[in-house]
Scaffold this motif. Sequence first.
Motif, PDB file in Angstrom:
ATOM      1  N   LYS A   8      69.213 -66.337  34.632  1.00 44.60           N
ATOM      2  CA  LYS A   8      68.277 -67.480  34.526  1.00 44.60           C
ATOM      3  C   LYS A   8      67.535 -67.479  33.380  1.00 44.60           C
ATOM      4  CE  LYS A   8      69.606 -70.547  37.976  1.00 44.60           C
ATOM      5  NZ  LYS A   8      68.771 -71.650  38.960  1.00 44.60           N
ATOM      6  N   GLN A   9      66.648 -67.276  33.596  1.00 42.92           N
ATOM      7  CA  GLN A   9      65.270 -67.498  32.441  1.00 42.92           C
ATOM      8  C   GLN A   9      65.737 -66.643  30.714  1.00 42.92           C
ATOM      9  OE1 GLN A   9      61.797 -64.311  32.413  1.00 42.92           O
ATOM     10  NE2 GLN A   9      60.800 -66.127  31.725  1.00 42.92           N
ATOM     11  N   SER A  11      69.158 -66.795  29.613  1.00 38.62           N
ATOM     12  CA  SER A  11      69.666 -68.301  29.454  1.00 38.62           C
ATOM     13  C   SER A  11      68.725 -69.093  28.742  1.00 38.62           C
ATOM     14  CB  SER A  11      70.465 -68.647  30.572  1.00 38.62           C
ATOM     15  OG  SER A  11      71.328 -67.336  30.824  1.00 38.62           O
ATOM     16  N   TRP A  12      67.992 -69.902  29.518  1.00 39.76           N
ATOM     17  CA  TRP A  12      66.738 -70.875  28.927  1.00 39.76           C
ATOM     18  C   TRP A  12      65.850 -70.364  27.447  1.00 39.76           C
ATOM     19  CZ3 TRP A  12      67.311 -75.375  29.391  1.00 39.76           C
ATOM     20  CH2 TRP A  12      67.974 -76.033  30.200  1.00 39.76           C
ATOM     21  N   ILE A  15      68.229 -70.806  24.739  1.00 42.84           N
ATOM     22  CA  ILE A  15      68.535 -72.299  24.997  1.00 42.84           C
ATOM     23  C   ILE A  15      67.150 -72.141  23.874  1.00 42.84           C
ATOM     24  CG2 ILE A  15      68.941 -74.064  25.532  1.00 42.84           C
ATOM     25  CD1 ILE A  15      70.325 -73.082  27.657  1.00 42.84           C
ATOM     26  N   THR A  16      66.069 -72.443  24.536  1.00 48.45           N
ATOM     27  CA  THR A  16      65.182 -73.044  23.708  1.00 48.45           C
ATOM     28  C   THR A  16      64.627 -71.989  22.255  1.00 48.45           C
ATOM     29  OG1 THR A  16      63.751 -72.644  25.970  1.00 48.45           O
ATOM     30  CG2 THR A  16      62.453 -72.928  23.688  1.00 48.45           C
ATOM     31  N   PHE A  68      62.563 -77.241  27.201  1.00 47.65           N
ATOM     32  CA  PHE A  68      62.871 -76.180  27.349  1.00 47.65           C
ATOM     33  C   PHE A  68      62.194 -74.630  27.204  1.00 47.65           C
ATOM     34  CE2 PHE A  68      66.675 -77.334  24.158  1.00 47.65           C
ATOM     35  CZ  PHE A  68      67.041 -78.854  25.381  1.00 47.65           C
ATOM     36  N   GLN A  71      60.942 -75.509  31.490  1.00 48.59           N
ATOM     37  CA  GLN A  71      62.679 -74.427  31.526  1.00 48.59           C
ATOM     38  C   GLN A  71      62.486 -73.165  31.786  1.00 48.59           C
ATOM     39  OE1 GLN A  71      63.793 -77.279  34.467  1.00 48.59           O
ATOM     40  NE2 GLN A  71      65.830 -75.728  34.176  1.00 48.59           N
ATOM     41  N   THR A  72      62.065 -72.786  30.511  1.00 50.43           N
ATOM     42  CA  THR A  72      62.267 -70.857  30.300  1.00 50.43           C
ATOM     43  C   THR A  72      61.212 -70.499  31.539  1.00 50.43           C
ATOM     44  OG1 THR A  72      62.869 -71.021  28.391  1.00 50.43           O
ATOM     45  CG2 THR A  72      61.866 -69.216  29.026  1.00 50.43           C
ATOM     46  N   THR A  75      62.445 -70.516  35.687  1.00 51.74           N
ATOM     47  CA  THR A  75      63.204 -69.623  35.612  1.00 51.74           C
ATOM     48  C   THR A  75      63.110 -68.225  36.253  1.00 51.74           C
ATOM     49  OG1 THR A  75      63.711 -69.288  33.524  1.00 51.74           O
ATOM     50  CG2 THR A  75      64.708 -71.133  34.783  1.00 51.74           C
TER      51      THR A  75
END
Length: 137
Positions: A8-9, A11-12, A15-16, A68, A71-72, A75
């Motif tokens: 998850k981390q 992925s974020w 994305i970031t 973002f 969220q990083t 997670t």
Amino acid sequence: MIFWRYGKQLSWMLITIGYMVFIWLQSEYFNPQLIEVYAYNLDFPILLMLGFVFELLHLIEFGILFIFLIQTFKTNPNGEFTKEKMIICFILSLLYSLIDEIHQLYVPYRSFSFIDIFKNFIGIFIVYYIVKKRYKW
């Protein structure tokens, strides 16, 4: 197993980073003078609204970057999201805003603007305020 734990981390984080690249490329290739070409065909109220939207995008663009980054950090399976981590996200967002403005010094048709940095700060601060109310540290 490690990917599952940090997936998850990761992925974020991707994305970031992707969003930061998007901001960079948007700064690189956006030519405000192209709007002048179309401006002659638009009514004044529409031009005024477009100008307002373009200015509002600074708030939104860097507010999203801040979300973002949060969220990083949220997670990360090795710890909870703390006030210190949120301040780090805040500072990283502001630094990227500054880097983006410095980058625009070297891009044709673009320029460095303290007003843009201030608008970016307002967008980041609005998200900071909302998140801070939610976590109530």
